[in-house]
Design a protein around this motif. Structure first.
Motif, short mmCIF file in Angstrom:
data_model
loop_
_atom_site.label_atom_id
_atom_site.label_comp_id
_atom_site.label_asym_id
_atom_site.label_seq_id
_atom_site.Cartn_x
_atom_site.Cartn_y
_atom_site.Cartn_z
N GLY A 56 0.65 -1.21 0.09
CA GLY A 56 0.02 -0.26 0.07
C GLY A 56 0.83 1.57 -0.05
N ALA A 57 2.18 1.13 0.12
CA ALA A 57 2.88 2.43 0.07
C ALA A 57 2.91 3.02 -1.38
N ASN A 58 3.09 4.32 -1.30
CA ASN A 58 2.79 5.13 -2.47
C ASN A 58 4.50 5.36 -2.76
N CYS A 59 5.30 4.68 -3.33
CA CYS A 59 6.69 4.78 -3.23
C CYS A 59 7.03 5.85 -4.19
N ARG A 60 6.35 6.06 -5.26
CA ARG A 60 6.59 7.19 -6.36
C ARG A 60 6.58 8.59 -5.49
N THR A 61 5.43 8.78 -4.55
CA THR A 61 5.22 10.11 -3.81
C THR A 61 6.35 9.92 -2.76
#
Length: 271
Positions: A56-61
């Protein structure tokens, strides 16, 4: 005539030599650019690969917020607050009674928590896990991420790596609640160091009534030099926020090892 021809030949040789020298410089510059680009790509690939293990991590952000802290910056002028956006993008989860702090016991702590899943360290958080063991910095006038030529931990106070861990540790300290545990090194004359990250940042974020107790696990060797009556530990106890209780246990590292290896034994029985 012969002298004129020789002069022309000499000029041709000089021109050719200059052209070759320019070509060599250009080739070297291209090779260096490719190497630096690969290093930047390697760092980003490692960052994203570790980040994507967290569901669930928004890695790009998170990556974009992380880079904003240090790219195009003097590598000795990156303050801890520069990482505020990435802390906001990947906030610490508050976990009562399960947070484990440490000072000069990293290997022992991670060996223990690697076998017992009842405690979490800052390196188990998303940001801590992603950046544990990595080195990075930026440079003025560049949007690249560098992994070599970066200032060391003590070279300047506001270097990117040190500032990151100071800021992340502050957030980790803020997330503490209930009973909190810290492992300290009983082989040192002063196991509690006020200058350490735990002593200067994390413990100062513990507030009552959110934090109810601090439990010190003093990891000892066979011929240990320190016990729970140590003056530095008394200073730690006296400096706690009013309302936070204090306890200390002297625990041989062999006992920790045996307990960690026993799947039937609960964590609380290890000290």
């Amino acid at each position: 005539m012969e002298s004129g021809l020789e002069r022309k030949r000499g000029r041709r040789k000089l021109i050719i030599a200059v052209i070759l020298a320019v070509l060599v410089v250009v080739v070297i510059a291209i090779i260096l650019a490719v190497i630096l680009s690969r290093r930047d790509d390697d760092f980003k690939r490692e960052f994203m690969g570790r980040c994507q293990k967290f569901k669930g991590a928004n890695c790009r952000t998170i990556w974009d917020a992380f880079q904003q802290a240090y790219v195009n910056q003097d590598p000795c002028e990156v303050p801890p607050e520069a990482y505020d956006p990435v802390i906001a993008a990947a906030p610490m989860e508050s976990a009562c009674n399960t947070l484990m702090f440490w000072s000069k016991t990293k290997d022992v702590v991670h060996h223990f928590t690697g076998k017992k899943d009842c405690f979490r360290t800052v390196e188990d958080s998303l940001l801590g896990s992603v950046l544990d063991g990595l080195v990075w910095c930026g440079k003025k006038g560049s949007n690249e991420t560098f992994t070599t030529g970066c200032p060391g931990w003590t070279e300047c106070e506001k270097n990117p790596v040190r500032s990151f861990w100071n800021r992340t540790s502050a957030a980790f300290g803020d997330s503490a609640c209930g009973d909190v545990t810290v492992m300290l090194n009983g082989s040192l004359p002063a196991p509690f160091d006020e200058r350490s990250i735990f002593g200067s940042i994390e413990v100062k974020r513990f507030t009552s009534p959110k934090v109810k107790a601090l439990n010190v696990v003093l990891v000892t060797q066979e011929n240990f030099v320190t016990n729970c009556t140590n003056a530095s530990l008394q200073k730690l106890k006296m400096g706690l926020d009013e309302g936070i209780s204090y306890g200390c246990s002297e625990v041989p590292d062999s006992q920790l090892e045996a307990c960690a290896s026993d799947p039937e034994k609960p964590c609380g029985a290890c000290w």
